[in-house]
Design an enzyme around this catalytic site. Structure first.
Site, PDB file in Angstrom:
ATOM      1  CG  LEU A  58       6.623   2.761   3.211  1.00  9.31           C
ATOM      2  CD1 LEU A  58       7.596   3.447   4.306  1.00  9.31           C
ATOM      3  CD2 LEU A  58       5.890   1.516   3.929  1.00  9.31           C
ATOM      4  CG  ASP A  59      -0.497   3.979   2.441  1.00  8.94           C
ATOM      5  OD1 ASP A  59      -0.344   3.600   1.357  1.00  8.94           O
ATOM      6  OD2 ASP A  59      -1.412   3.542   3.580  1.00  8.94           O
ATOM      7  CD  GLN A  60       1.278  12.745   0.740  1.00  6.56           C
ATOM      8  OE1 GLN A  60       0.653  12.367  -0.098  1.00  6.56           O
ATOM      9  NE2 GLN A  60       1.642  13.928   1.088  1.00  6.56           N
ATOM     10  CB  VAL A  65       3.234   5.099   6.490  1.00  2.00           C
ATOM     11  CG1 VAL A  65       4.007   4.092   7.193  1.00  2.00           C
ATOM     12  CG2 VAL A  65       1.781   5.028   6.474  1.00  2.00           C
ATOM     13  CG  HIS A  82      -4.688   2.693   2.095  1.00  4.39           C
ATOM     14  ND1 HIS A  82      -5.753   3.548   1.715  1.00  4.39           N
ATOM     15  CD2 HIS A  82      -3.483   3.473   1.780  1.00  4.39           C
ATOM     16  CE1 HIS A  82      -5.292   4.695   1.164  1.00  4.39           C
ATOM     17  NE2 HIS A  82      -4.029   4.602   1.343  1.00  4.39           N
TER      18      HIS A  82
END
Length: 228
Positions: free
Chosen positions: A59-61, A63, A164
């Site tokens: 997961l993106d940081q 999120v 992303h």
């Protein structure tokens, strides 16, 4: 910075990732989720040495969301196969600026990642290194701001897992994520902290050993993602 374990057995471990913590940091002295989990496993059994921990997805940081880690190579192989063949299902809640023309829809784009800037963008089909990206969305709720702007809460199901992906595809569709400083022009010049309105709220997969379907849901901490 704590560790929120939702479920654990001998094969795997499911956790709730907080917004702002990286899954795997690229820099020294930055604590990441992988480190937090491994430290906890080591604390329980220091005589066993460094514990095995397989990263299955990311997961993106910015999120928050639910994630599964493998505790054995066997589980890692099984879960990774499920990511590839689509048996692992990932659902997100997202607040977007604007309102989709349809209540449900599918977005298909080709995304190109730029490793130098850690960004992704929509490219033409057939362009070198561009990867097909697909997601489905469903409108849950529409709101109006005091300024008369539309905000829409949508559920997103990822059908591919690209860098992303949600933020880039939704922005390309004219529906950028609220609080996204990379893809939403409204927030690109902001100096105040705004949490990206995206949460991986539901995850399902087949247990590597029991072959039972397991599903985990969380409630977002981000208040703008809560319905009502």
């Amino acid at each position: 910075m704590g560790l929120n374990i939702i479920y654990e057995d001998e094969q795997l471990l499911v956790v709730k990732k907080d917004a702002g913590i990286p899954v795997q940091a690229g820099k020294m002295r930055i604590m990441d989720l992988q480190g937090l989990v491994k430290n906890e496993l080591y604390r329980r059994n220091p005589k066993g040495g460094e514990p095995y921990l397989g990263i299955i997805h990311r997961l993106d940081q910015p999120v928050e969301g639910v994630m599964v880690f493998a505790k054995t190579p066997f589980a890692a192989g099984s879960l990774s196969d499920q990511v590839t063949d689509g048996r692992m299902k990932k659902h997100y809640l997202a607040l977007v600026c604007g309102k989709p023309s349809e209540e449900t829809g599918t977005l298909v784009d080709y995304l190109l990642k730029d490793g130098r800037t850690n960004t992704s963008s929509v490219a033409k089909k057939g362009e070198k290194d561009a990867k097909r990206s697909e997601l489905r969305y469903r409108v849950l709720e529409s709101r109006e701001t005091a300024e008369g702007e539309s905000l829409t809460l949508v559920e997103v199901e990822l059908l591919t897992g690209r860098h992303h992906q949600i933020r880039v595809q939704m922005a390309n569709a004219g529906l950028p994520l609220y609080g996204d400083t990379k893809s939403n022009p409204k927030f690109q010049d902001t100096t105040a902290y705004v949490q990206t309105a995206l949460c991986a709220y539901k995850l399902s997969f087949v247990h590597p050993k029991t072959q039972k379907v397991m599903e985990f849901c969380i409630t977002p901490d981000n208040s703008v993602l809560k319905q009502g």
